[in-house]
Design a protein around this motif. Structure first.
Motif, PDB file in Angstrom:
ATOM      1  N   LYS A   1       2.273   6.751  -6.772  1.00  0.00           N
ATOM      2  CA  LYS A   1       1.205   7.608  -7.311  1.00  0.00           C
ATOM      3  C   LYS A   1       1.241   9.025  -6.732  1.00  0.00           C
ATOM      4  O   LYS A   1       0.332   9.826  -6.983  1.00  0.00           O
ATOM      5  CB  LYS A   1      -0.176   6.987  -6.990  1.00  0.00           C
ATOM      6  N   HIS A   2       2.250   9.297  -5.889  1.00  0.00           N
ATOM      7  CA  HIS A   2       2.401  10.623  -5.261  1.00  0.00           C
ATOM      8  C   HIS A   2       1.141  11.028  -4.486  1.00  0.00           C
ATOM      9  O   HIS A   2       0.649  12.149  -4.609  1.00  0.00           O
ATOM     10  CB  HIS A   2       2.736  11.696  -6.308  1.00  0.00           C
ATOM     11  N   VAL A   3       0.600  10.058  -3.748  1.00  0.00           N
ATOM     12  CA  VAL A   3      -0.520  10.389  -2.852  1.00  0.00           C
ATOM     13  C   VAL A   3      -0.058  10.070  -1.432  1.00  0.00           C
ATOM     14  O   VAL A   3       0.989   9.437  -1.248  1.00  0.00           O
ATOM     15  CB  VAL A   3      -1.805   9.578  -3.189  1.00  0.00           C
ATOM     16  N   ASP A   4      -0.829  10.527  -0.422  1.00  0.00           N
ATOM     17  CA  ASP A   4      -0.308  10.252   0.922  1.00  0.00           C
ATOM     18  C   ASP A   4      -0.574   8.804   1.323  1.00  0.00           C
ATOM     19  O   ASP A   4      -1.388   8.110   0.724  1.00  0.00           O
ATOM     20  CB  ASP A   4      -0.785  11.290   1.954  1.00  0.00           C
ATOM     21  N   ARG A   5       0.184   8.385   2.375  1.00  0.00           N
ATOM     22  CA  ARG A   5       0.162   6.990   2.826  1.00  0.00           C
ATOM     23  C   ARG A   5      -1.251   6.500   3.145  1.00  0.00           C
ATOM     24  O   ARG A   5      -1.640   5.394   2.804  1.00  0.00           O
ATOM     25  CB  ARG A   5       1.018   6.931   4.093  1.00  0.00           C
ATOM     26  N   GLN A   6      -1.988   7.381   3.808  1.00  0.00           N
ATOM     27  CA  GLN A   6      -3.341   6.993   4.214  1.00  0.00           C
ATOM     28  C   GLN A   6      -4.206   6.671   2.985  1.00  0.00           C
ATOM     29  O   GLN A   6      -5.033   5.770   3.016  1.00  0.00           O
ATOM     30  CB  GLN A   6      -3.954   8.135   5.049  1.00  0.00           C
ATOM     31  N   GLU A   7      -3.978   7.426   1.920  1.00  0.00           N
ATOM     32  CA  GLU A   7      -4.718   7.170   0.679  1.00  0.00           C
ATOM     33  C   GLU A   7      -4.338   5.779   0.126  1.00  0.00           C
ATOM     34  O   GLU A   7      -5.186   5.055  -0.402  1.00  0.00           O
ATOM     35  CB  GLU A   7      -4.392   8.280  -0.338  1.00  0.00           C
ATOM     36  N   GLY A   8      -3.062   5.405   0.279  1.00  0.00           N
ATOM     37  CA  GLY A   8      -2.616   4.069  -0.145  1.00  0.00           C
ATOM     38  C   GLY A   8      -3.392   2.989   0.612  1.00  0.00           C
ATOM     39  O   GLY A   8      -3.878   2.022   0.017  1.00  0.00           O
ATOM     40  N   HIS A   9      -3.532   3.155   1.934  1.00  0.00           N
ATOM     41  CA  HIS A   9      -4.261   2.152   2.734  1.00  0.00           C
ATOM     42  C   HIS A   9      -5.740   2.158   2.361  1.00  0.00           C
ATOM     43  O   HIS A   9      -6.388   1.113   2.295  1.00  0.00           O
ATOM     44  CB  HIS A   9      -4.087   2.434   4.226  1.00  0.00           C
TER      45      HIS A   9
ATOM     46  N   PHE B   1       1.970  -2.122  15.010  1.00  0.00           N
ATOM     47  CA  PHE B   1       1.900  -1.111  16.084  1.00  0.00           C
ATOM     48  C   PHE B   1       3.226  -0.355  16.198  1.00  0.00           C
ATOM     49  O   PHE B   1       3.277   0.712  16.783  1.00  0.00           O
ATOM     50  CB  PHE B   1       1.573  -1.768  17.430  1.00  0.00           C
ATOM     51  N   ASN B   2       4.311  -0.945  15.655  1.00  0.00           N
ATOM     52  CA  ASN B   2       5.613  -0.262  15.724  1.00  0.00           C
ATOM     53  C   ASN B   2       5.773   0.817  14.654  1.00  0.00           C
ATOM     54  O   ASN B   2       6.789   1.495  14.613  1.00  0.00           O
ATOM     55  CB  ASN B   2       6.753  -1.273  15.557  1.00  0.00           C
ATOM     56  N   ARG B   3       4.805   0.977  13.774  1.00  0.00           N
ATOM     57  CA  ARG B   3       4.899   2.046  12.772  1.00  0.00           C
ATOM     58  C   ARG B   3       4.634   3.396  13.439  1.00  0.00           C
ATOM     59  O   ARG B   3       4.263   3.452  14.613  1.00  0.00           O
ATOM     60  CB  ARG B   3       3.881   1.794  11.656  1.00  0.00           C
ATOM     61  N   SER B   4       4.813   4.480  12.695  1.00  0.00           N
ATOM     62  CA  SER B   4       4.683   5.809  13.314  1.00  0.00           C
ATOM     63  C   SER B   4       3.279   5.973  13.911  1.00  0.00           C
ATOM     64  O   SER B   4       2.321   5.357  13.436  1.00  0.00           O
ATOM     65  CB  SER B   4       4.923   6.901  12.271  1.00  0.00           C
ATOM     66  N   ARG B   5       3.204   6.799  14.939  1.00  0.00           N
ATOM     67  CA  ARG B   5       1.929   7.050  15.615  1.00  0.00           C
ATOM     68  C   ARG B   5       0.866   7.499  14.600  1.00  0.00           C
ATOM     69  O   ARG B   5      -0.277   7.044  14.611  1.00  0.00           O
ATOM     70  CB  ARG B   5       2.196   8.133  16.661  1.00  0.00           C
ATOM     71  N   GLU B   6       1.327   8.371  13.688  1.00  0.00           N
ATOM     72  CA  GLU B   6       0.395   8.931  12.707  1.00  0.00           C
ATOM     73  C   GLU B   6      -0.196   7.821  11.815  1.00  0.00           C
ATOM     74  O   GLU B   6      -1.405   7.782  11.557  1.00  0.00           O
ATOM     75  CB  GLU B   6       1.175   9.937  11.848  1.00  0.00           C
ATOM     76  N   GLU B   7       0.676   6.878  11.390  1.00  0.00           N
ATOM     77  CA  GLU B   7       0.186   5.815  10.500  1.00  0.00           C
ATOM     78  C   GLU B   7      -0.743   4.843  11.249  1.00  0.00           C
ATOM     79  O   GLU B   7      -1.790   4.447  10.724  1.00  0.00           O
ATOM     80  CB  GLU B   7       1.362   5.051   9.870  1.00  0.00           C
TER      81      GLU B   7
ATOM     82  N   ASN C   1       0.820  -1.223   0.000  1.00  0.00           N
ATOM     83  CA  ASN C   1       0.000   0.000   0.000  1.00  0.00           C
ATOM     84  C   ASN C   1       0.850   1.269   0.000  1.00  0.00           C
ATOM     85  O   ASN C   1       0.556   2.244  -0.697  1.00  0.00           O
ATOM     86  CB  ASN C   1      -0.900   0.047   1.245  1.00  0.00           C
ATOM     87  N   ARG C   2       1.930   1.279   0.816  1.00  0.00           N
ATOM     88  CA  ARG C   2       2.728   2.518   0.924  1.00  0.00           C
ATOM     89  C   ARG C   2       3.570   2.736  -0.323  1.00  0.00           C
ATOM     90  O   ARG C   2       3.720   3.870  -0.780  1.00  0.00           O
ATOM     91  CB  ARG C   2       3.614   2.459   2.183  1.00  0.00           C
ATOM     92  N   ARG C   3       4.086   1.633  -0.911  1.00  0.00           N
ATOM     93  CA  ARG C   3       4.848   1.789  -2.164  1.00  0.00           C
ATOM     94  C   ARG C   3       3.922   2.302  -3.267  1.00  0.00           C
ATOM     95  O   ARG C   3       4.296   3.125  -4.086  1.00  0.00           O
ATOM     96  CB  ARG C   3       5.481   0.444  -2.574  1.00  0.00           C
ATOM     97  N   PHE C   4       2.676   1.842  -3.236  1.00  0.00           N
ATOM     98  CA  PHE C   4       1.701   2.320  -4.218  1.00  0.00           C
ATOM     99  C   PHE C   4       1.487   3.827  -4.026  1.00  0.00           C
ATOM    100  O   PHE C   4       1.458   4.598  -4.997  1.00  0.00           O
ATOM    101  CB  PHE C   4       0.377   1.560  -4.029  1.00  0.00           C
ATOM    102  N   ALA C   5       1.352   4.232  -2.750  1.00  0.00           N
ATOM    103  CA  ALA C   5       1.119   5.657  -2.466  1.00  0.00           C
ATOM    104  C   ALA C   5       2.301   6.494  -2.982  1.00  0.00           C
ATOM    105  O   ALA C   5       2.109   7.547  -3.613  1.00  0.00           O
ATOM    106  CB  ALA C   5       0.922   5.864  -0.963  1.00  0.00           C
ATOM    107  N   ARG C   6       3.519   5.985  -2.729  1.00  0.00           N
ATOM    108  CA  ARG C   6       4.706   6.741  -3.196  1.00  0.00           C
ATOM    109  C   ARG C   6       4.713   6.814  -4.726  1.00  0.00           C
ATOM    110  O   ARG C   6       4.954   7.863  -5.303  1.00  0.00           O
ATOM    111  CB  ARG C   6       5.988   6.054  -2.704  1.00  0.00           C
TER     112      ARG C   6
END
Ligand code: FPP
Ligand code: MG
Length: 367
Positions: A43-51, A83-89, A36-41
């Motif tokens: 397509k130049h969209v944010d990570r949340q959009e990838g998820h 759960f070890n990913r950034s708080r924001e993610e 999901n995150r590689r897809f977001a990168r």
């Protein structure tokens, strides 16, 4: 985006689906939805959009599975390690889950129409309380549906699941419901979160990563594993067909022992791993014994051996150390097996009730 995406296959897709359905179709497919995150990168969209697009793809894939007559799907939606990913993610993924489970409750009628039962496998207590309550409400709302099944692994890892199953068996022994000698592979399987499902026939991981990342380690010992390089949000109907074709070639080699010309029948299960690893390779079609059936036979043999050992000990204690004659011993083993089965059934009923009460209580707290 709803959980089951309505839509029809086009003519070519329908034709291909019908051809695939003429062969063996997996009854249970598991997905590691990765990339999901590689897809977001990309397509130049944010990570949340990838998820978020990853969730949309899940809804689309479920429809394809239904159209291919695959009645059960299990997905890795959130690993305990995530759960070890950034708080924001992590917060973003929790918000996405809340949104989708709320949506699920709005879509109850549609899910009932399709007979979709949605289960969540994992340690709910690790999640924020409002999400736990929402998940419980959603699970309770669809638990009577029985035409197709979606298992969402959330706050899940396989080792955590196995450790939990061992704790449940220890609880059973502590409560006097089972004996320590009743612990077996088969009983552990029954104590897993996945105990209501058959093991997956096919496991698919996207994004080119070739590992299981602590997903369904116990359940996939005899599954066909397919690794595909496509990023999950870009998964297509044709990717799914490709994986099913790989399963079909592998299935033939496992369940119908066929000899290639000039091949002698050697017990390949002694020289190959229990599952066949498929990674963009031509599928193997060697003669392999029916691994699952062999394993079930072995479990039954082990159980009988354990019953014999328990009976031998009992007779030794009650028979002043004199060996019992063969018919008496056989009768005692049969009786012991019947009592053990009854004990185990009562324990599993108690476990089911404990889990049901936990969910019902949580669901009743949801606002
Ligand atoms: C893996 O891609 C994906 C996840 C950790 C999350 C998957 C979640 C969804 C598809 C949404 C499901 C939601 C519900 C409620 C069922 P990654 O983040 O590891 O991406 P990368 O491999 O490119 O880094
Ligand atoms: Mg990843």
């Amino acid at each position: 985006m709803s959980w089951i995406r309505e839509g029809e296959l086009n003519l070519i897709e329908r034709l291909s689906a019908n051809i695939l359905k003429a062969g063996p179709v997996p009854k249970h497919v598991a997905f590691i939805m990765d990339g999901n995150r590689r897809f977001a990168r990309k397509k130049h969209v944010d990570r949340q959009e990838g998820h978020s697009q990853g969730f949309n793809k899940l809804a689309e894939t479920l429809r394809w599975c239904l159209q291919l007559d695959i009645p059960e799907v299990t997905v890795y939606a959130f690993s305990i390690e995530n759960f070890n990913r950034s708080r924001e993610e992590v917060d973003g993924l929790m918000e996405l889950a809340k949104l989708k489970f709320l949506r699920l409750l709005d879509e109850r009628e549609k899910l009932e129409k399709h007979g979709v039962c949605i289960r969540v496998l994992g340690d709910l207590t690790l999640l924020p309380l409002d999400l736990q309550q929402l998940i419980a409400k959603a699970v309770v709302a669809t638990r009577e549906h029985n035409r197709c099944f979606l298992n969402v692994c959330f706050a899940y890892t396989s080792r955590h699941e196995m450790a939990n199953a061992v704790r449940e068996m220890a609880w059973g022994v502590e409560q006097g419901l089972i004996k320590a000698s009743d612990v077996s592979e088969a009983l552990l399987s029954e104590c897993l979160y996945s105990s209501n499902s058959p093991n997956p026939d096919l496991l698919i991981r996207t994004s080119g990563e070739v590992r299981l990342s602590d997903f369904l380690l116990w359940q996939t010992s005899h599954s066909c594993l397919v690794f595909q390089s496509v990023l999950w949000p870009e998964y297509s109907f044709w990717n799914l067909c490709d994986a099913v074709i790989q399963y079909q070639c592998n299935h033939a080699s496992i369940t119908v022992p066929q000899l290639h010309p000039n091949t002698t029948l050697t017990p390949l299960h002694m020289t190959t791993p229990p599952y066949t690893l498929l990674h963009n390779t031509t599928p193997r079609c060697d003669p392999v014994p029916k691994a699952r059936e062999l394993h079930q036979d072995e479990q039954r043999r082990q159980q009988l051996e354990a019953d014999h050992a328990c009976v031998a000990e009992l007779l030794h204690h009650h028979g002043n150390g004199k060996p019992a004659d063969a018919p008496r011993r056989q009768e005692a083993v049969t009786e012991y097996g019947v009592r053990r089965e009854a004990r185990v059934k009562d324990f599993l009923d108690a476990l089911r009730n404990k889990r049901d009460s936990f969910l019902t209580e949580l669901a009743s707290q949801a606002t």
